[in-house]
Design a protein around this motif. Structure first.
Motif, mmCIF file in Angstrom:
data_model
loop_
_atom_site.group_PDB
_atom_site.id
_atom_site.type_symbol
_atom_site.label_atom_id
_atom_site.label_comp_id
_atom_site.label_asym_id
_atom_site.label_seq_id
_atom_site.Cartn_x
_atom_site.Cartn_y
_atom_site.Cartn_z
ATOM 1 N N ALA A 131 23.696 30.898 23.217
ATOM 2 C CA ALA A 131 24.095 31.319 24.555
ATOM 3 C C ALA A 131 24.365 30.095 25.416
ATOM 4 N N THR A 132 25.579 30.001 25.922
ATOM 5 C CA THR A 132 25.931 28.861 26.776
ATOM 6 C C THR A 132 26.185 29.288 28.216
ATOM 7 N N VAL A 133 25.989 30.576 28.514
ATOM 8 C CA VAL A 133 26.062 31.090 29.874
ATOM 9 C C VAL A 133 24.850 31.973 30.115
ATOM 10 N N ALA A 134 24.629 32.310 31.384
ATOM 11 C CA ALA A 134 23.499 33.161 31.745
ATOM 12 C C ALA A 134 23.965 34.234 32.709
ATOM 13 N N ILE A 135 23.155 35.291 32.804
ATOM 14 C CA ILE A 135 23.475 36.360 33.744
ATOM 15 C C ILE A 135 23.578 35.780 35.156
ATOM 16 N N GLY A 136 24.645 36.149 35.844
ATOM 17 C CA GLY A 136 24.876 35.646 37.195
ATOM 18 C C GLY A 136 25.848 34.492 37.261
ATOM 19 N N ASP A 137 26.157 33.867 36.102
ATOM 20 C CA ASP A 137 27.135 32.786 36.089
ATOM 21 C C ASP A 137 28.540 33.324 36.371
ATOM 22 N N ASP A 138 29.368 32.481 36.941
ATOM 23 C CA ASP A 138 30.780 32.799 37.100
ATOM 24 C C ASP A 138 31.573 32.053 36.042
ATOM 25 N N VAL A 139 32.516 32.766 35.395
ATOM 26 C CA VAL A 139 33.337 32.153 34.352
ATOM 27 C C VAL A 139 34.805 32.332 34.710
ATOM 28 N N PRO A 140 35.664 31.390 34.314
ATOM 29 C CA PRO A 140 37.090 31.530 34.619
ATOM 30 C C PRO A 140 37.693 32.733 33.904
ATOM 31 N N VAL A 141 38.605 33.415 34.594
ATOM 32 C CA VAL A 141 39.357 34.519 33.993
ATOM 33 C C VAL A 141 40.812 34.372 34.420
ATOM 34 N N GLU A 142 41.700 34.520 33.474
ATOM 35 C CA GLU A 142 43.129 34.382 33.756
ATOM 36 C C GLU A 142 43.708 35.752 34.073
ATOM 37 N N LEU A 143 44.265 35.895 35.260
ATOM 38 C CA LEU A 143 44.811 37.174 35.694
ATOM 39 C C LEU A 143 46.294 37.052 36.002
ATOM 40 N N ARG A 144 47.016 38.082 35.685
ATOM 41 C CA ARG A 144 48.413 38.179 36.121
ATOM 42 C C ARG A 144 48.371 38.796 37.516
ATOM 43 N N LEU A 145 48.506 37.967 38.536
ATOM 44 C CA LEU A 145 48.235 38.425 39.892
ATOM 45 C C LEU A 145 49.191 39.501 40.389
ATOM 46 N N THR A 146 50.351 39.632 39.776
ATOM 47 C CA THR A 146 51.262 40.695 40.197
ATOM 48 C C THR A 146 50.778 42.071 39.760
ATOM 49 N N THR A 147 49.767 42.122 38.887
ATOM 50 C CA THR A 147 49.214 43.415 38.475
ATOM 51 C C THR A 147 47.709 43.480 38.706
ATOM 52 N N ALA A 148 47.145 42.495 39.395
ATOM 53 C CA ALA A 148 45.687 42.405 39.525
ATOM 54 C C ALA A 148 45.187 42.976 40.844
ATOM 55 N N ARG A 149 43.934 43.421 40.811
ATOM 56 C CA ARG A 149 43.229 43.799 42.044
ATOM 57 C C ARG A 149 41.859 43.160 41.990
ATOM 58 N N VAL A 150 41.632 42.176 42.831
ATOM 59 C CA VAL A 150 40.357 41.467 42.819
ATOM 60 C C VAL A 150 39.382 42.153 43.768
ATOM 61 N N ASP A 151 38.094 41.908 43.537
ATOM 62 C CA ASP A 151 37.072 42.474 44.415
ATOM 63 C C ASP A 151 36.982 41.723 45.739
ATOM 64 N N GLU A 152 37.306 40.434 45.675
ATOM 65 C CA GLU A 152 37.121 39.596 46.868
ATOM 66 C C GLU A 152 38.084 38.411 46.816
ATOM 67 N N ILE A 153 38.609 38.061 47.979
ATOM 68 C CA ILE A 153 39.326 36.791 48.124
ATOM 69 C C ILE A 153 38.396 35.869 48.895
ATOM 70 N N ARG A 154 37.975 34.805 48.229
ATOM 71 C CA ARG A 154 37.004 33.898 48.836
ATOM 72 C C ARG A 154 37.744 32.657 49.344
ATOM 73 N N GLU A 155 37.689 32.455 50.634
ATOM 74 C CA GLU A 155 38.397 31.336 51.251
ATOM 75 C C GLU A 155 37.641 30.034 50.981
ATOM 76 N N VAL A 156 38.356 29.033 50.495
ATOM 77 C CA VAL A 156 37.749 27.714 50.274
ATOM 78 C C VAL A 156 38.680 26.667 50.850
ATOM 79 N N ASP A 157 38.124 25.503 51.090
ATOM 80 C CA ASP A 157 38.917 24.377 51.557
ATOM 81 C C ASP A 157 38.553 23.192 50.679
ATOM 82 N N ALA A 158 39.478 22.838 49.780
ATOM 83 C CA ALA A 158 39.198 21.789 48.790
ATOM 84 C C ALA A 158 38.886 20.454 49.443
ATOM 85 N N GLU A 159 39.371 20.243 50.665
ATOM 86 C CA GLU A 159 39.171 18.961 51.317
ATOM 87 C C GLU A 159 37.949 18.952 52.233
ATOM 88 N N ALA A 160 37.330 20.126 52.396
ATOM 89 C CA ALA A 160 36.182 20.205 53.313
ATOM 90 C C ALA A 160 34.945 19.592 52.687
#
Length: 353
Positions: free
Chosen positions: A324-353
């Motif tokens: 096991a290299t992950v644990a419950i509660g971890d976030d993992v990358p997922v590749e989505l085709r955004l033209t057909t996707a519905r996400v639960d949340e859009i989380r605003e980030v600022d890479a330079e902040a």
């Protein structure tokens, strides 16, 4: 459940503003699922860009973008139909521009709503909607005397194929035929920016360029999507798992991750098979599916992992061999085709902040 689109909002908005400044006559397209962002979000972003016109795909989307705060003109891209009650009602709306693709429909619109705002679609090599060369005299006869028809003619619209032998040549030929029929603006889709600039210089009429994917999804470095590990279970080789009780081929872990068919996970459109490589990928993917070894869009420990079975509605089961290299509660990358996707949340980030 948490399927999240992480958005570097300042960088994304900088891309939107730069595109807008680079494309005179830009008309953003907000349709369907809003390219993964939602129609209300796109309407608000288009408003921030201080543009005058927004394009939507269908008549129900008019109300959706207005609810998002858009108050300017709205072009409905799906051609007018007498069988669509909303389309009929919107003819009287001062801010809705109706696309008409059949000469008979143009005549009917003129009868029903003499003050309607319309653009006339020309038939391209897509062969989807549009009037052919033989219809142009009828259009000229109907629209060249506004005092007779009353229609407010906003221009010609040309929807080119995404892969054309020579898109500029086709756009040039159609635009010239249209402008020589009635001098009016030409609205275009699926032209490269260089080709659009070339055509704009050549024509003696105003031009507008509709843009959806290249605008909203044109800066992939400004976003990423992640899924949450919801549960994990160790399994031994030969044990049965999942709804369909498939046997696992080796020791490892069943990893339950957020995201399923309701989110658009692993939903694909038929492949265009435009070249040999695409056909080979389609063939290989089909073979994997038939063998029950479909690769998932989830990355765990640096590699995409296989589905144990087709995605469920709101979660998916993937197989992680070995430790096991992950644990419950971890976030993992997922590749989505955004033209057909519905996400639960859009989380605003600022890479330079």
């Amino acid at each position: 459940m948490s399927l999240v689109l992480h958005l570097d909002t300042p960088a994304w908005r900088a891309h939107l503003a730069a595109t807008c400044a680079d494309v005179p006559g830009l008309v953003p397209v907000a349709k369907g699922n809003g390219y993964g962002f939602g129609l209300d979000r796109l309407a608000a972003e288009a408003d921030l860009l201080e543009l005058d016109t927004l394009a939507v795909g269908t008549t129900p989307e008019v109300a959706e973008v207005r609810n998002g705060g858009w108050s300017g003109d709205i072009v409905v891209l799906t051609p007018w139909s007498r069988h669509d009650p909303l389309a009929v009602d919107y003819l009287a709306d001062e801010q809705v521009i109706t696309t008409v693709s059949r000469l008979d429909d143009l005549k009917l619109v003129a009868e029903r709503a003499p003050r309607a705002r319309v653009i006339v679609e020309l038939l391209t090599s897509m062969r989807r909607h549009g009037m052919g060369p033989g219809d142009l005299p009828g259009v000229r006869s109907l629209l060249s005397s506004p005092q007779d028809s009353g229609l407010r003619f906003e221009g010609w619209t040309i929807h080119l194929p995404m892969k054309a032998a020579n898109a500029l040549a086709e756009a040039r030929e159609l635009s010239s035929a249209a402008a020589s029929t009635i001098e009016a603006p030409v609205w275009l889709s699926h032209l490269t920016l260089d080709d659009y600039r070339t055509l704009t210089r050549e024509l003696n009429v105003a031009t507008r360029l509709r843009m959806g994917t290249a605008l909203w999804l044109g800066a992939p470095n400004t976003r990423r999507t992640t899924a949450r590990v919801l549960d994990m279970h160790p399994v031994k080789r030969g044990e049965r798992v999942g709804y369909w009780q498939h046997r696992v081929s080796q020791d490892g872990w069943v990893v339950v991750v957020s995201g399923g068919t309701a989110h658009g996970v692993a939903l694909t459109a038929p492949s265009p098979g435009a070249n040999l490589r695409q056909r080979a990928v389609t063939l290989a993917t089909g073979a994997m599916d038939a063998a029950g070894r479909a690769l998932s869009p989830y990355t765990i420990d640096g590699r995409k992992r296989g589905f144990i079975e087709p995605p469920h509605m709101q979660s998916s089961l993937v197989f992680l061999p070995g430790a096991a290299t992950v644990a419950i509660g971890d976030d993992v990358p997922v590749e989505l085709r955004l033209t057909t996707a519905r996400v639960d949340e859009i989380r605003e980030v600022d890479a330079e902040a």
